[in-house]
Write an enzyme that holds these catalytic residues in place. Structure first.
Site, short mmCIF file in Angstrom:
data_model
loop_
_atom_site.label_atom_id
_atom_site.label_comp_id
_atom_site.label_asym_id
_atom_site.label_seq_id
_atom_site.Cartn_x
_atom_site.Cartn_y
_atom_site.Cartn_z
N GLU A 166 10.50 1.33 10.35
CA GLU A 166 10.65 2.73 9.93
C GLU A 166 10.48 4.22 10.29
O GLU A 166 9.38 4.39 9.39
CB GLU A 166 11.15 2.87 8.80
CG GLU A 166 12.79 1.16 8.49
CD GLU A 166 13.63 1.74 9.54
OE1 GLU A 166 13.99 2.12 9.65
OE2 GLU A 166 13.88 0.35 9.04
N CYS B 218 13.22 12.36 6.14
CA CYS B 218 13.17 11.68 7.62
C CYS B 218 14.26 11.72 7.80
O CYS B 218 15.08 11.48 9.42
CB CYS B 218 12.81 10.37 7.44
SG CYS B 218 13.24 9.11 6.33
N GLU C 285 8.66 16.31 16.28
CA GLU C 285 8.79 16.43 14.00
C GLU C 285 8.02 17.09 13.02
O GLU C 285 6.30 16.86 14.17
CB GLU C 285 8.45 14.46 13.99
CG GLU C 285 9.39 14.27 12.86
CD GLU C 285 8.56 13.00 11.71
OE1 GLU C 285 7.57 12.32 12.47
OE2 GLU C 285 9.66 12.96 11.57
N LYS D 57 0.96 -1.32 -0.12
CA LYS D 57 -0.53 -0.01 0.00
C LYS D 57 0.90 1.43 -0.09
O LYS D 57 1.82 1.87 0.84
CB LYS D 57 -0.65 -0.09 1.23
CG LYS D 57 -1.91 1.02 0.96
CD LYS D 57 -2.52 1.75 2.79
CE LYS D 57 -2.23 3.05 3.25
NZ LYS D 57 -1.56 3.87 1.99
P1 NDP Z 1 1.77 7.97 7.88
O1 NDP Z 1 2.47 7.12 9.16
O2 NDP Z 1 0.78 9.16 8.12
O3 NDP Z 1 1.71 7.12 6.79
C1 NDP Z 1 2.73 6.23 6.61
C2 NDP Z 1 1.90 4.98 5.35
O4 NDP Z 1 0.80 4.27 6.55
C3 NDP Z 1 0.93 5.52 4.56
O5 NDP Z 1 0.88 5.15 3.09
C4 NDP Z 1 -0.34 6.09 5.12
O6 NDP Z 1 -2.07 5.47 4.34
C5 NDP Z 1 -0.31 4.68 6.00
N1 NDP Z 1 -1.77 4.07 7.35
C6 NDP Z 1 -1.84 5.17 8.51
N2 NDP Z 1 -2.53 4.41 9.04
C7 NDP Z 1 -2.69 3.87 9.24
C8 NDP Z 1 -2.86 2.33 9.73
N3 NDP Z 1 -3.74 2.65 10.66
N4 NDP Z 1 -2.47 1.21 9.78
C9 NDP Z 1 -2.03 0.95 8.29
N5 NDP Z 1 -1.02 1.73 7.18
C10 NDP Z 1 -2.27 2.88 7.85
O7 NDP Z 1 3.20 9.24 7.54
P2 NDP Z 1 3.34 10.12 6.46
O8 NDP Z 1 3.01 9.71 4.88
O9 NDP Z 1 2.85 11.40 6.60
O10 NDP Z 1 5.09 9.84 6.28
C11 NDP Z 1 5.58 10.64 7.18
C12 NDP Z 1 6.41 10.15 8.21
O11 NDP Z 1 7.16 8.48 7.43
C13 NDP Z 1 7.31 11.13 8.59
O12 NDP Z 1 6.89 11.01 10.69
C14 NDP Z 1 8.67 10.67 8.60
O13 NDP Z 1 9.60 10.69 9.35
C15 NDP Z 1 8.32 9.34 7.91
N6 NDP Z 1 9.50 8.22 7.44
C16 NDP Z 1 10.17 7.70 7.65
C17 NDP Z 1 10.90 7.21 7.17
C18 NDP Z 1 12.36 6.42 7.40
O14 NDP Z 1 12.85 5.87 7.07
N7 NDP Z 1 12.18 6.27 9.54
C19 NDP Z 1 11.24 7.66 6.17
C20 NDP Z 1 10.77 8.49 5.37
C21 NDP Z 1 9.50 8.85 6.24
P3 NDP Z 1 -2.49 7.36 4.68
O15 NDP Z 1 -1.50 8.01 3.08
O16 NDP Z 1 -3.32 7.07 3.54
O17 NDP Z 1 -3.25 8.07 5.86
#
Ligand code: NDP
Length: 481
Positions: free
Chosen positions: A248, A282, A385, A173
């Site tokens: 991550e 990130c 963050e 997804k």
């Molecule tokens: P989210 O946690 O909001 O979403 C990440 C993914 O999870 C999306 O596909 C989202 O779908 C999905 N999701 C949301 N809710 C659920 C749930 N209850 N169960 C399963 N999946 C779910 O993060 P963001 O997309 O806002 O990304 C930004 C974040 O990602 C920042 O905190 C950043 O630091 C982190 N990040 C970490 C990295 C690393 O390597 N450590 C690298 C890049 C980013 P939907 O889009 O529909 O909400």
């Protein structure tokens, strides 16, 4: 209006609900395509396809799996301009960055794991002439991959490539905010002859599609990149089901600058590490700690460089260095943090406001790169963050003070140290609580190295053999001689 399709069992299909979500171009603030609003029924169809494909794919020789994956990477390379344009329209980043940064890395991810699997060996532990142990590493089965919006294809391929290379079948997804390049990738997988069901892409909302993946009793592992709160929710649901988890998560990375650094090199890299991709990486260093003796010089030159060089505007314009913020919601969140920083006593040295370009981008979501000083290390702005074009700068007097402030957040993803003193660099690197330390550089990546965070930044490591180990189960076989 272009409709994005799910990719299930080798075919491009509409969601069972036949419902779609508006997909925005952040540079104009307008809807330009429709993303499937899938739900657990689509996840179930994808799971069934993956399950049916597993027996054959897991027994396909790694050399053949490798050939298909390398072919996918070649087709991506052929279409790099189309993919770069799609990523920029979907995410808001400058086109040059999509073309020279994100797409080459997505291609490398697929090629790297597609070839790494041919060299992936397991261990043997002989016990003299009494017995021999050997480790069998077998694919897990059907696994789930969930990725975020900031580096859409880069992070999507970083997960699905090792999973597929290791012989698993995947239900993936992408973020619903940036689904487009994953959709284009599904077309390429069909063209490359990836057997139906090996990779299934279900588009839609996290609470519907992501959570359906997480609760699915037969999906045995979840590899997730995203926010810490979402990661905690996934762990809460998946841990009692004993799923393998790789998480991550978020970061609040320190960038520690000592007076003895190579100043010009540091300054150039610090502009990049603060604001590349609108600060939506990130690994960006959002808390900059500067040794007091060079603080004023750093402040003056950093602010000047950011003001003069970081042109904000249309991501398609070659002059643009800072594109659009990915969504209206995120745009509002970053602006709210700027207001919070002011309330906490922060002084805005540059930026601190939205930008309204002229013409077709007038309704897009743009924020000027923002530098703030005068905040305590433990205020909310310096602890939470933000994930946007906003950094704080803070002076320090001693190594101990810099370390204390650097380690003061709940996060521990990445860190950067600037010093020409080798002893100090090694000492600091050992003591910083982070999964990644860059010394005199930033975002220099070798795909063989372990990647991931400590504390609330995650659990597990991706990259190189770590990822192939995550996506396989180890079984020890002990044979008495
Ligand atoms: P989210 O946690 O909001 O979403 C990440 C993914 O999870 C999306 O596909 C989202 O779908 C999905 N999701 C949301 N809710 C659920 C749930 N209850 N169960 C399963 N999946 C779910 O993060 P963001 O997309 O806002 O990304 C930004 C974040 O990602 C920042 O905190 C950043 O630091 C982190 N990040 C970490 C990295 C690393 O390597 N450590 C690298 C890049 C980013 P939907 O889009 O529909 O909400």
């Amino acid at each position: 209006m272009q409709k994005i399709a799910n990719y299930i069992n080798g075919a491009l299909v509409e969601p069972v609900s036949k419902q779609y979500i508006d997909n925005y171009n952040p540079s104009t603030g307008s809807v330009y395509s429709l993303c499937p609003d899938s739900d657990e029924r689509d996840v179930e169809l994808a799971y069934q396809a993956a399950e049916a494909a597993f027996e054959s794919w897991s027994n396909t020789p790694s050399e053949k799996r490798s050939r298909i994956m390398v072919h996918i990477s070649e087709l991506l390379e052929r279409d790099i301009d189309k993919f770069a344009m799609a990523e920029t329209i979907d995410q808001g980043k400058p086109l040059w960055l999509s073309k020279n940064g994100e797409m080459p890395r997505a291609i490398s991810n697929i090629r790297f794991f597609g070839t790494a699997i041919e060299h992936f060996a397991s261990e043997a532990h002989p016990m003299g002439n009494h017995a021999i142990n050997y480790t069998l590493r077998t694919p897990i089965g059907v696994v789930g991959c969930i990725s975020p919006w900031n580096l859409p294809l880069y992070l999507f391929t970083w997960k699905i490539a090792p999973a597929i290379a290791a012989g698993n079948c995947v239900v993936a997804k992408p973020s619903e905010i940036t689904p487009y390049t994953a959709y284009l990738l599904s077309e390429i997988c069909i063209e490359a002859g990836l057997p139906p069901g090996v990779l299934n892409i279900v588009h839609g909302l996290g609470p519907k599609v992501g959570s359906a993946l997480t609760v699915h009793p037969k999906i045995k592992a979840i590899s997730f990149t995203g926010g810490t709160k979402t990661g905690a929710e996934i762990a809460r649901v998946a841990a009692p089901m004993f799923k393998k988890l790789s998480l991550e998560l978020g970061g609040k990375n320190p960038n520690i600058i000592f007076a003895d650094c190579d100043f010009d090199k540091m300054l150039n890299e610090t502009v990049r590490s603060s604001f590349l991709n609108q600060g939506e990486i990130c690994l960006c260093g959002s808390r900059i700690f500067v040794e007091r003796s060079i603080y004023d010089k750093f402040k003056a030159e950093f602010v000047n460089k950011v003001k003069t060089e970081l042109v904000v505007g249309n991501p398609l314009d070659a002059k643009t260095k800072t594109g659009a913020i990915v969504s209206k919601m995120h745009f509002d969140k970053v602006l709210n943090y700027i207001e919070l920083a002011k309330l906490e006593g922060g002084v805005i040295l540059c930026g601190g406001h939205a930008v309204k370009p002229e013409g077709e981008c007038a309704n897009g979501w743009y924020i000027a790169p923002t530098i703030i000083e005068g905040l305590s290390y433990d205020c909310r702005t310096n602890q939470e963050e933000i994930f946007g074009p906003l950094v704080t700068i803070t002076p320090f007097d001693t190594e101990e003070e810099a370390l204390m402030m650097a380690n003061s957040t709940e996060y521990g993803l990445a860190s950067t140290i600037w010093t020409e003193n080798l002893t100090r660099a090694h000492k600091m690197a050992a003591e910083i609580k982070a999964g990644i330390v860059w010394v005199n550089c930033w975002l220099l990546r070798d795909l063989r190295t372990p990647f991931g965070g400590v504390k609330s930044s995650g659990v597990g490591r991706e990259g190189g053999l770590e990822a192939l180990r995550f996506f396989t189960e180890a079984k020890n076989v002990c044979v008495k001689l």
